[in-house]
Design a protein around this motif. Structure first.
Motif, PDB file in Angstrom:
ATOM      1  N   HIS A 176     -29.315  -3.337  10.296  1.00  0.00           N
ATOM      2  CA  HIS A 176     -28.455  -3.508  11.473  1.00  0.00           C
ATOM      3  C   HIS A 176     -27.173  -4.265  11.121  1.00  0.00           C
ATOM      4  O   HIS A 176     -26.821  -5.252  11.769  1.00  0.00           O
ATOM      5  CB  HIS A 176     -29.203  -4.218  12.606  1.00  0.00           C
ATOM      6  CG  HIS A 176     -30.508  -3.583  12.970  1.00  0.00           C
ATOM      7  ND1 HIS A 176     -30.603  -2.317  13.505  1.00  0.00           N
ATOM      8  CD2 HIS A 176     -31.768  -4.039  12.850  1.00  0.00           C
ATOM      9  CE1 HIS A 176     -31.876  -2.015  13.712  1.00  0.00           C
ATOM     10  NE2 HIS A 176     -32.602  -3.043  13.310  1.00  0.00           N
ATOM     11  N   GLU A 177     -26.501  -3.827  10.053  1.00  0.00           N
ATOM     12  CA  GLU A 177     -25.230  -4.408   9.602  1.00  0.00           C
ATOM     13  C   GLU A 177     -25.362  -5.830   9.043  1.00  0.00           C
ATOM     14  O   GLU A 177     -24.363  -6.470   8.745  1.00  0.00           O
ATOM     15  CB  GLU A 177     -24.199  -4.420  10.744  1.00  0.00           C
ATOM     16  CG  GLU A 177     -23.955  -3.086  11.402  1.00  0.00           C
ATOM     17  CD  GLU A 177     -23.166  -2.130  10.512  1.00  0.00           C
ATOM     18  OE1 GLU A 177     -22.233  -2.586   9.833  1.00  0.00           O
ATOM     19  OE2 GLU A 177     -23.494  -0.930  10.503  1.00  0.00           O
ATOM     20  N   LYS A 178     -26.583  -6.328   8.879  1.00  0.00           N
ATOM     21  CA  LYS A 178     -26.805  -7.681   8.365  1.00  0.00           C
ATOM     22  C   LYS A 178     -27.475  -7.595   6.997  1.00  0.00           C
ATOM     23  O   LYS A 178     -28.469  -6.895   6.846  1.00  0.00           O
ATOM     24  CB  LYS A 178     -27.699  -8.461   9.334  1.00  0.00           C
ATOM     25  CG  LYS A 178     -27.968  -9.879   8.880  1.00  0.00           C
ATOM     26  CD  LYS A 178     -28.910 -10.586   9.851  1.00  0.00           C
ATOM     27  CE  LYS A 178     -29.189 -11.976   9.328  1.00  0.00           C
ATOM     28  NZ  LYS A 178     -30.576 -12.215   9.033  1.00  0.00           N
ATOM     29  N   PRO A 179     -26.942  -8.328   5.996  1.00  0.00           N
ATOM     30  CA  PRO A 179     -27.589  -8.311   4.678  1.00  0.00           C
ATOM     31  C   PRO A 179     -28.914  -9.077   4.718  1.00  0.00           C
ATOM     32  O   PRO A 179     -28.970 -10.208   5.187  1.00  0.00           O
ATOM     33  CB  PRO A 179     -26.577  -9.012   3.774  1.00  0.00           C
ATOM     34  CG  PRO A 179     -25.773  -9.878   4.688  1.00  0.00           C
ATOM     35  CD  PRO A 179     -25.759  -9.186   6.018  1.00  0.00           C
ATOM     36  N   VAL A 180     -29.974  -8.432   4.243  1.00  0.00           N
ATOM     37  CA  VAL A 180     -31.285  -9.090   4.177  1.00  0.00           C
ATOM     38  C   VAL A 180     -31.701  -9.375   2.731  1.00  0.00           C
ATOM     39  O   VAL A 180     -32.577 -10.191   2.500  1.00  0.00           O
ATOM     40  CB  VAL A 180     -32.383  -8.273   4.901  1.00  0.00           C
ATOM     41  CG1 VAL A 180     -32.114  -8.225   6.400  1.00  0.00           C
ATOM     42  CG2 VAL A 180     -32.523  -6.885   4.326  1.00  0.00           C
ATOM     43  N   ALA A 181     -31.061  -8.703   1.787  1.00  0.00           N
ATOM     44  CA  ALA A 181     -31.329  -8.931   0.367  1.00  0.00           C
ATOM     45  C   ALA A 181     -30.112  -8.451  -0.422  1.00  0.00           C
ATOM     46  O   ALA A 181     -29.399  -7.553   0.023  1.00  0.00           O
ATOM     47  CB  ALA A 181     -32.588  -8.196  -0.081  1.00  0.00           C
ATOM     48  N   VAL A 182     -29.903  -9.052  -1.579  1.00  0.00           N
ATOM     49  CA  VAL A 182     -28.758  -8.670  -2.415  1.00  0.00           C
ATOM     50  C   VAL A 182     -29.142  -8.790  -3.881  1.00  0.00           C
ATOM     51  O   VAL A 182     -29.932  -9.647  -4.261  1.00  0.00           O
ATOM     52  CB  VAL A 182     -27.509  -9.519  -2.069  1.00  0.00           C
ATOM     53  CG1 VAL A 182     -27.708 -10.976  -2.403  1.00  0.00           C
ATOM     54  CG2 VAL A 182     -26.265  -8.976  -2.748  1.00  0.00           C
ATOM     55  N   ILE A 183     -28.569  -7.893  -4.676  1.00  0.00           N
ATOM     56  CA  ILE A 183     -28.762  -7.926  -6.117  1.00  0.00           C
ATOM     57  C   ILE A 183     -27.394  -7.856  -6.791  1.00  0.00           C
ATOM     58  O   ILE A 183     -26.527  -7.087  -6.382  1.00  0.00           O
ATOM     59  CB  ILE A 183     -29.688  -6.779  -6.592  1.00  0.00           C
ATOM     60  CG1 ILE A 183     -30.143  -6.981  -8.034  1.00  0.00           C
ATOM     61  CG2 ILE A 183     -29.054  -5.410  -6.371  1.00  0.00           C
ATOM     62  CD1 ILE A 183     -31.309  -6.084  -8.441  1.00  0.00           C
ATOM     63  N   GLY A 184     -27.208  -8.714  -7.784  1.00  0.00           N
ATOM     64  CA  GLY A 184     -26.006  -8.695  -8.604  1.00  0.00           C
ATOM     65  C   GLY A 184     -26.411  -8.358 -10.028  1.00  0.00           C
ATOM     66  O   GLY A 184     -27.369  -8.943 -10.555  1.00  0.00           O
ATOM     67  N   TYR A 185     -25.731  -7.413 -10.638  1.00  0.00           N
ATOM     68  CA  TYR A 185     -26.123  -6.953 -11.970  1.00  0.00           C
ATOM     69  C   TYR A 185     -24.913  -6.422 -12.723  1.00  0.00           C
ATOM     70  O   TYR A 185     -23.839  -6.205 -12.145  1.00  0.00           O
ATOM     71  CB  TYR A 185     -27.199  -5.868 -11.861  1.00  0.00           C
ATOM     72  CG  TYR A 185     -26.731  -4.607 -11.169  1.00  0.00           C
ATOM     73  CD1 TYR A 185     -26.292  -3.511 -11.895  1.00  0.00           C
ATOM     74  CD2 TYR A 185     -26.719  -4.516  -9.784  1.00  0.00           C
ATOM     75  CE1 TYR A 185     -25.846  -2.365 -11.263  1.00  0.00           C
ATOM     76  CE2 TYR A 185     -26.283  -3.369  -9.142  1.00  0.00           C
ATOM     77  CZ  TYR A 185     -25.848  -2.296  -9.885  1.00  0.00           C
ATOM     78  OH  TYR A 185     -25.398  -1.158  -9.252  1.00  0.00           O
ATOM     79  N   LYS A 186     -25.118  -6.216 -14.031  1.00  0.00           N
ATOM     80  CA  LYS A 186     -24.036  -5.656 -14.846  1.00  0.00           C
ATOM     81  C   LYS A 186     -24.608  -4.890 -16.027  1.00  0.00           C
ATOM     82  O   LYS A 186     -25.714  -5.165 -16.492  1.00  0.00           O
ATOM     83  CB  LYS A 186     -23.097  -6.759 -15.335  1.00  0.00           C
ATOM     84  CG  LYS A 186     -23.759  -7.825 -16.175  1.00  0.00           C
ATOM     85  CD  LYS A 186     -22.757  -8.918 -16.493  1.00  0.00           C
ATOM     86  CE  LYS A 186     -23.378 -10.057 -17.254  1.00  0.00           C
ATOM     87  NZ  LYS A 186     -22.384 -11.066 -17.611  1.00  0.00           N
ATOM     88  N   ARG A 187     -23.838  -3.935 -16.472  1.00  0.00           N
ATOM     89  CA  ARG A 187     -24.183  -3.214 -17.695  1.00  0.00           C
ATOM     90  C   ARG A 187     -23.799  -4.088 -18.882  1.00  0.00           C
ATOM     91  O   ARG A 187     -22.734  -4.701 -18.883  1.00  0.00           O
ATOM     92  CB  ARG A 187     -23.423  -1.898 -17.767  1.00  0.00           C
ATOM     93  CG  ARG A 187     -23.933  -0.886 -16.791  1.00  0.00           C
ATOM     94  CD  ARG A 187     -23.230   0.419 -16.982  1.00  0.00           C
ATOM     95  NE  ARG A 187     -22.171   0.489 -15.985  1.00  0.00           N
ATOM     96  CZ  ARG A 187     -21.167   1.342 -16.008  1.00  0.00           C
ATOM     97  NH1 ARG A 187     -21.058   2.204 -16.987  1.00  0.00           N
ATOM     98  NH2 ARG A 187     -20.273   1.343 -15.058  1.00  0.00           N
ATOM     99  N   MET A 188     -24.677  -4.123 -19.872  1.00  0.00           N
ATOM    100  CA  MET A 188     -24.407  -4.924 -21.067  1.00  0.00           C
ATOM    101  C   MET A 188     -24.826  -4.155 -22.321  1.00  0.00           C
ATOM    102  O   MET A 188     -25.589  -3.196 -22.236  1.00  0.00           O
ATOM    103  CB  MET A 188     -25.184  -6.242 -21.004  1.00  0.00           C
ATOM    104  CG  MET A 188     -24.708  -7.207 -19.948  1.00  0.00           C
ATOM    105  SD  MET A 188     -25.614  -8.776 -19.995  1.00  0.00           S
ATOM    106  CE  MET A 188     -25.046  -9.452 -21.551  1.00  0.00           C
ATOM    107  N   THR A 189     -24.333  -4.650 -23.441  1.00  0.00           N
ATOM    108  CA  THR A 189     -24.746  -4.142 -24.738  1.00  0.00           C
ATOM    109  C   THR A 189     -24.967  -5.341 -25.650  1.00  0.00           C
ATOM    110  O   THR A 189     -24.086  -6.190 -25.794  1.00  0.00           O
ATOM    111  CB  THR A 189     -23.660  -3.226 -25.357  1.00  0.00           C
ATOM    112  OG1 THR A 189     -23.350  -2.186 -24.430  1.00  0.00           O
ATOM    113  CG2 THR A 189     -24.126  -2.630 -26.668  1.00  0.00           C
ATOM    114  N   THR A 190     -26.161  -5.421 -26.231  1.00  0.00           N
ATOM    115  CA  THR A 190     -26.454  -6.466 -27.219  1.00  0.00           C
ATOM    116  C   THR A 190     -27.248  -5.825 -28.348  1.00  0.00           C
ATOM    117  O   THR A 190     -27.811  -4.729 -28.195  1.00  0.00           O
ATOM    118  CB  THR A 190     -27.292  -7.622 -26.620  1.00  0.00           C
ATOM    119  OG1 THR A 190     -28.586  -7.143 -26.252  1.00  0.00           O
ATOM    120  CG2 THR A 190     -26.604  -8.262 -25.420  1.00  0.00           C
TER     121      THR A 190
END
Length: 142
Positions: A52-66
Motif C-alpha cells: 500500500h505504497e509503504k516500504p515494509v522491507a528493503v535490500i541494498g546490494y551490488k555486483r562485485m568481482t573478487t
C-alpha cells in the motif's frame, strides 16, 4: 505487494525510517549522501518491498568481482520493518537478488551479518541455505 527499485532522492529519503532500523548510526542527511555516492560509483542498488505504497522491507546490494568469489552479488543491507517481521518479506527480497544473480550468470550471493544477530543467522542458514564461510574483520583508522 510490489517490488520497487529505489533510485530517486525522494524515494531514498522515504526508505530512511526503515533503513535506520538496521543502520541506526546514520542520520538522514548522511544516509542519503552515502546511498547516492554508492549508487553513482559502486553499482549499489536498493529494492523495496511495498505494501500500500509503504516500504515494509528493503535490500541494498551490488555486483562485485573478487578473486575469492569471482563475479557475485554482495548484499550490503537487508531489513524488514520491526512490526512486519516473520512474514516472508526478507525471503522475497533475497530470492529476488538470487534470481538477478542467476540472470547475470553469477553463481554466488554473499553477505555479512553482525555477530549477535542470531535470528538473522538462523534465517540465512536454515531457511535460505547460506553457509558461514568466513569472518569479517574491521579496524577503524585515523
Amino acid at each position: 505487494m510490489e517490488l520497487k527499485r529505489v533510485e530517486k532522492e525522494e524515494d531514498i529519503k522515504a526508505i530512511y525510517p526503515l533503513m535506520c532500523q538496521l543502520r541506526s548510526h546514520l542520520n538522514q542527511v548522511d544516509y542519503v549522501e552515502l546511498v547516492s555516492e554508492a549508487m553513482a560509483f559502486d553499482r549499489y542498488q536498493l529494492v523495496a518491498l511495498m505494501e500500500h505504497e509503504k516500504p515494509v522491507a528493503v535490500i541494498g546490494y551490488k555486483r562485485m568481482t573478487t578473486l575469492y568469489y569471482g563475479r557475485f552479488i554482495w548484499v550490503c543491507d537487508l531489513v524488514t520493518d520491526q512490526k512486519e517481521r516473520s512474514k516472508g518479506y526478507g525471503n522475497q527480497l533475497l530470492t529476488y537478488v538470487e534470481k538477478e544473480a542467476a540472470t547475470l550468470g553469477f553463481d554466488t550471493v554473499a553477505l555479512s551479518s553482525g555477530i549477535k544477530r542470531h535470528l538473522a543467522h538462523r534465517f540465512y542458514e536454515d531457511h535460505k541455505g547460506y553457509s558461514k564461510v568466513s569472518f569479517v574483520f574491521k579496524k577503524s583508522v585515523e
